[in-house]
Design a protein around this motif. Structure first.
Motif, mmCIF file in Angstrom:
data_model
loop_
_atom_site.group_PDB
_atom_site.id
_atom_site.type_symbol
_atom_site.label_atom_id
_atom_site.label_comp_id
_atom_site.label_asym_id
_atom_site.label_seq_id
_atom_site.Cartn_x
_atom_site.Cartn_y
_atom_site.Cartn_z
ATOM 1 N N GLY A 1 -10.105 5.450 7.050
ATOM 2 C CA GLY A 1 -10.394 5.505 8.483
ATOM 3 C C GLY A 1 -10.056 6.846 9.093
ATOM 4 N N HIS A 2 -8.986 7.478 8.607
ATOM 5 C CA HIS A 2 -8.599 8.792 9.127
ATOM 6 C C HIS A 2 -9.596 9.863 8.683
ATOM 7 N N ARG A 3 -9.986 9.837 7.418
ATOM 8 C CA ARG A 3 -10.898 10.866 6.901
ATOM 9 C C ARG A 3 -12.280 10.771 7.527
ATOM 10 N N LEU A 4 -12.720 9.553 7.826
ATOM 11 C CA LEU A 4 -14.021 9.383 8.457
ATOM 12 C C LEU A 4 -13.961 9.534 9.974
ATOM 13 N N GLY A 5 -12.745 9.561 10.504
ATOM 14 C CA GLY A 5 -12.595 9.696 11.944
ATOM 15 C C GLY A 5 -12.952 8.453 12.720
ATOM 16 N N VAL A 6 -12.860 7.289 12.105
ATOM 17 C CA VAL A 6 -13.235 6.047 12.779
ATOM 18 C C VAL A 6 -12.026 5.225 13.222
ATOM 19 N N LEU A 7 -10.826 5.689 12.873
ATOM 20 C CA LEU A 7 -9.611 5.028 13.331
ATOM 21 C C LEU A 7 -8.803 6.000 14.175
ATOM 22 N N PRO A 8 -8.259 5.544 15.297
ATOM 23 C CA PRO A 8 -7.432 6.437 16.117
ATOM 24 C C PRO A 8 -6.145 6.803 15.379
ATOM 25 N N ARG A 9 -5.545 7.879 15.816
ATOM 26 C CA ARG A 9 -4.342 8.370 15.144
ATOM 27 C C ARG A 9 -3.218 7.331 15.159
ATOM 28 N N TRP A 10 -3.062 6.647 16.286
ATOM 29 C CA TRP A 10 -1.958 5.682 16.386
ATOM 30 C C TRP A 10 -2.142 4.529 15.406
ATOM 31 N N LEU A 11 -3.394 4.140 15.141
ATOM 32 C CA LEU A 11 -3.633 3.051 14.206
ATOM 33 C C LEU A 11 -3.429 3.518 12.763
ATOM 34 N N THR A 12 -3.736 4.778 12.492
ATOM 35 C CA THR A 12 -3.476 5.334 11.172
ATOM 36 C C THR A 12 -1.977 5.410 10.894
ATOM 37 N N VAL A 13 -1.227 5.892 11.882
ATOM 38 C CA VAL A 13 0.231 5.973 11.735
ATOM 39 C C VAL A 13 0.826 4.575 11.564
ATOM 40 N N LEU A 14 0.308 3.614 12.334
ATOM 41 C CA LEU A 14 0.794 2.238 12.206
ATOM 42 C C LEU A 14 0.504 1.684 10.820
ATOM 43 N N GLY A 15 -0.645 2.061 10.247
ATOM 44 C CA GLY A 15 -0.961 1.624 8.895
ATOM 45 C C GLY A 15 0.023 2.163 7.874
ATOM 46 N N VAL A 16 0.413 3.425 8.023
ATOM 47 C CA VAL A 16 1.397 4.021 7.113
ATOM 48 C C VAL A 16 2.738 3.306 7.241
ATOM 49 N N LEU A 17 3.157 3.033 8.464
ATOM 50 C CA LEU A 17 4.427 2.326 8.682
ATOM 51 C C LEU A 17 4.373 0.901 8.114
ATOM 52 N N THR A 18 3.223 0.259 8.267
ATOM 53 C CA THR A 18 3.054 -1.089 7.718
ATOM 54 C C THR A 18 3.165 -1.066 6.194
ATOM 55 N N ALA A 19 2.521 -0.089 5.569
ATOM 56 C CA ALA A 19 2.591 0.034 4.111
ATOM 57 C C ALA A 19 4.027 0.266 3.648
ATOM 58 N N LEU A 20 4.752 1.128 4.342
ATOM 59 C CA LEU A 20 6.146 1.389 3.976
ATOM 60 C C LEU A 20 7.002 0.138 4.133
ATOM 61 N N ALA A 21 6.753 -0.616 5.195
ATOM 62 C CA ALA A 21 7.521 -1.846 5.417
ATOM 63 C C ALA A 21 7.246 -2.860 4.309
ATOM 64 N N LEU A 22 6.000 -2.992 3.910
ATOM 65 C CA LEU A 22 5.660 -3.931 2.847
ATOM 66 C C LEU A 22 6.252 -3.499 1.508
ATOM 67 N N LEU A 23 6.282 -2.201 1.271
ATOM 68 C CA LEU A 23 6.833 -1.703 0.013
ATOM 69 C C LEU A 23 8.337 -1.892 -0.073
#
Length: 225
Positions: free
Chosen positions: A164-186
């Motif tokens: 989503g970030h590379r294609l520019g179809v997700l806002p920055r805040w949603l990309t950052v939230l995705g990274v935080l979600t992945a870290l929390a799950l890990l």
């Protein structure tokens, strides 16, 4: 007619993908809540409370019945999203996205099957199963779901966020939230009760965003002359 670029095409993910994501998130969250309420202690719970109380047994059966439908909607979500971003994204990320989603689904089904097997083991009504059966079943189911499936969910979240970030179809805040979600799950899913709810919460958020973005970017019909 002017051709659309990859980013514009990705924004046109069909409503079916968003609706499937919403259904998956709600069903998985409901299943997790029912399991946690029926067996509060998780993998370390004793057998008696969860198996001698008919209400908790019924809640656990309901949770297991929801899992196959959650998996179906999740696969639909994967297929719909990948069909619209696959041509615009490189094969590496597309493969990681698809592979992690499929492995997560398989592990979720495996965990549900293990829990269902414990329920199905023959034992007198109103009594707990044999300790050996309970010990194996509970640890296998919880380890498969919280230890492995949620790690695959983390890979799925991170790969979709990168796409989503590379294609520019997700806002920055949603990309950052995705990274935080992945870290929390890990880092938290195996040790912190209820941490697995982070994944359906993220899935619901991303699905609602896709649905809202699709409506906002849908071309309006020209006014009649």
């Amino acid at each position: 007619m002017r051709e659309k670029g990859p980013g514009q095409r990705a924004l046109e993910t069909p409503r079916a993908a968003a609706l499937a994501g919403v259904a998956f998130a709600l069903l998985l969250a409901a299943a997790i809540v029912l399991v946690r309420l029926s067996i509060p202690g998780g993998a370390d719970a004793v057998a008696a409370p969860g198996f001698t109380d008919p209400g908790r047994r019924d809640a656990l059966r309901t949770a297991l019945a929801l899992v196959p439908f959650a998996g179906i909607f999740f696969l639909w979500f994967i297929g719909a999203v990948r069909a619209h971003v696959g041509d615009a994204e490189d094969r590496f990320l597309a493969t990681v996205f698809l592979g992690s989603g499929l492995v997560f689904t398989a592990m979720m089904f495996g965990a549900a099957a293990a829990a269902g097997a414990v329920l199905a083991v023959a034992h007198p009504s109103g009594t707990a199963p044999a300790p050996a059966t309970w010990d194996f079943g509970r640890h296998f189911a919880y380890t498969l779901m919280t230890g492995y499936a949620m790690r695959m969910a983390a890979v799925f979240v991170s790969s979709l966020s990168v796409i989503g970030h590379r294609l520019g179809v997700l806002p920055r805040w949603l990309t950052v939230l995705g990274v935080l979600t992945a870290l929390a799950l890990l880092s938290l899913s195996s040790n912190v009760p209820w941490a697995e709810l982070v994944f359906p919460a993220w899935s619901l958020l991303i699905s609602v965003y896709i649905l809202v973005a699709g409506r906002r970017d849908r071309p309006r019909p020209a006014a009649a002359r």
